[in-house]
Structure formats: C-alpha cells, structure tokens
Motif scaffolding. Structure first.
Motif: not given
Length: 283
Positions: A141-144, A152-156, A159-168, A176-181
């Motif tokens: 389970d990988i955050g991105v 896309v390469p992660l899905r290939r 891995a199970t991809v969990r998205n975190y918002l880009l534009q905030v 980013v801090r949330d994903a690493i936490a």
C-alpha cells in the motif's frame, strides 16, 4: 519539479501543473541596480521555504542577499494556480529560488541541483528498491501525490496506490507530510515522494524512516529533475549574475542541501553521497 520546490509547491511536477501564465508589465526594462533581493516564495512550504526562514531555499536566498550586499525581502503567496502570474510577472518580486529546468513560462538559470523521486519506507524495510518495477513493491500500500509521475508505474508494479491531494493551499493542508506520517504510523507500507520532501520529512520521525532514491528507474515517466532559479524573460544581466553566483557558491549550496537530506544526483544520474561531494569540492 523549489520546483522548489523550488519546484513545485509539492513536487517538481507540481511546478509544471500549477503555475499561472501572465505577461503583465513584461515590456518594462531590466533593473540594473538592486537595493534589495525580492524573492517570490510560499510561507508554508518546508523544506523549501517558510515565513520563519527555516527552508533550504531561505538559506540560499540569504547567501544571495549577502553576496549582493542588500537586504532580503520576501513576497509570500501560496504556490497554487496563478503563483507566477501574481508574483514574478507582476514584478513585485524578482526571483523564484526553486524551479524545474525547462519550465517554459519564465527564464531558467543554470541548474544548481538535481534530485529524484524516492521511496519512503519504515527503517526495517529490507529491500533495496531503486526502481518502480521492483517486485518488492507488489501488493504494498503506497502513498503518492495525485497527478505526479510515479502513479501509473506504481500501479503496473502491482502496488495499491493511495492518492494524496496535489493542489492545496499550504496554509491549510500538508499532503506530503501526511503521507510520510502515514508510513511512520503504519497506515501505509511506503510513499513515493519528490526527493527533497522525502528526505526532509522522513528524517523527522523517530526512528527516522528510510529513503530510497529511485535513480535506476527506466519506466516511461521521468522521476529525476534538474532544479534552477526562475526569473522573468528579458533580464539577461540578472540571469548572468545568478549563474555566476551559483558557480561561485555551489559548494555552499550543496552543503545546505545535504543538511536538509536532499537526495542529490550527479550529472550522470547517479547518487551523490558526502564522499562524492567532498571529492567534487576538492577537484
């Protein structure tokens, strides 16, 4: 991806996706004398910049102001859609310290570092992953960050991809801090994050998380980016001065980047460790 960033407000790719376009006052003449260094920056965008001066781009801006022998002044704005248009293009500030090379809506200086996306994993992760198609990623389970190159390469890879918002608005959110936490607390098995942010936030957990630069990846997306400074077009003397500054202060800049745990690559795309940097400094 200062950006810069800085690159991106979040990643090098974010710079390509979120900057506004504008040419207001583009025909005004270049400044030949400067009584202050006016930097366009986000006040809540560590490890790049913040209003307390704690980011590595803050440190580089201080070097520049000292070299110019002028006061340092920031123009703060969240790095979301329209950031370039509302700061640099309006001529309220004169330089963005971190911008991905090749960003076409401003003028790039020479690069001053090169970095790469990295996999952040728990300290006891035992695989030496350097590419996104590594079998070790299958089933994890990988955050991105959404809309960034690794998705896309992660899905290939399986891995199970969990998205975190880009534009905030960085005054309100820190994806980013949330994903690493979430890697640190076990909610994720890992996260693939733009290198400067990966290194900085991974080091601030106890124990520190492991950062694996993906420098050998050969998927059909780009993961490594050269970072420059960004200025307005039509300012050749300012560009020449900044390029000369970078050349004269590269060793000091490298030392700052290493202090902030930025994964650095050399001109061939190979990781630069402290020994390699020392060798470069003495050559």
């Amino acid at each position: 991806m200062r950006f810069r960033g800085s690159l991106t407000c979040l990643t090098a790719a974010a710079w390509l996706l979120t900057q506004g376009i504008g040419s207001v006052h583009a025909d005004l003449p270049e400044l030949y004398e400067r009584d202050q260094l006016r930097v366009c920056a986000d006040g809540n965008n560590l490890p790049f910049t913040n209003s307390a001066g704690e980011g590595f781009e803050n440190r580089i801006a201080e070097l520049m102001a000292d070299d110019l022998d002028v006061p340092l002044r920031y123009v703060w704005a969240p790095q979301v859609m329209g950031f370039v248009r509302n700061t640099l293009e309006l001529r309220v500030c004169d330089v963005m310290i971190g911008v991905v090379a090749g960003y076409e809506h401003l003028q790039n200086t020479n690069e001053y570092y090169r970095s790469v996306y990295a996999l952040v994993v728990p300290a006891d992760f035992d695989a030496d992953v350097t590419r996104l198609d590594d079998p070790a990623l299958k089933g994890l389970d990988i955050g991105v960050i959404a809309e960034t190159p690794p998705i896309v390469p992660l899905r290939r890879s399986g891995a199970t991809v969990r998205n975190y918002l880009l534009q905030v608005d960085t005054r309100e959110r820190a994806p980013v801090r949330d994903a690493i936490a979430d890697v640190a607390n076990g909610s994720l098995d890992g996260a693939v994050i733009w290198g400067p942010m990966a290194g900085y936030f991974a080091a601030r957990h106890d124990p520190p998380l492991k950062v694996l630069p993906l420098h050998e990846d050969d998927s059909d997306v780009r993961l490594d980016f050269r970072i420059t400074m960004g200025i307005r077009r039509g300012e050749p003397q300012w560009k020449d001065w900044i390029n000369d500054f970078i050349d004269r202060h590269q060793d000091e800049i490298n030392a700052i980047l290493v202090e902030y745990q930025v994964p650095l690559l050399d001109r061939r795309g190979e990781p630069l460790d402290s020994a390699s940097l020392n060798a470069e400094e003495t050559s």
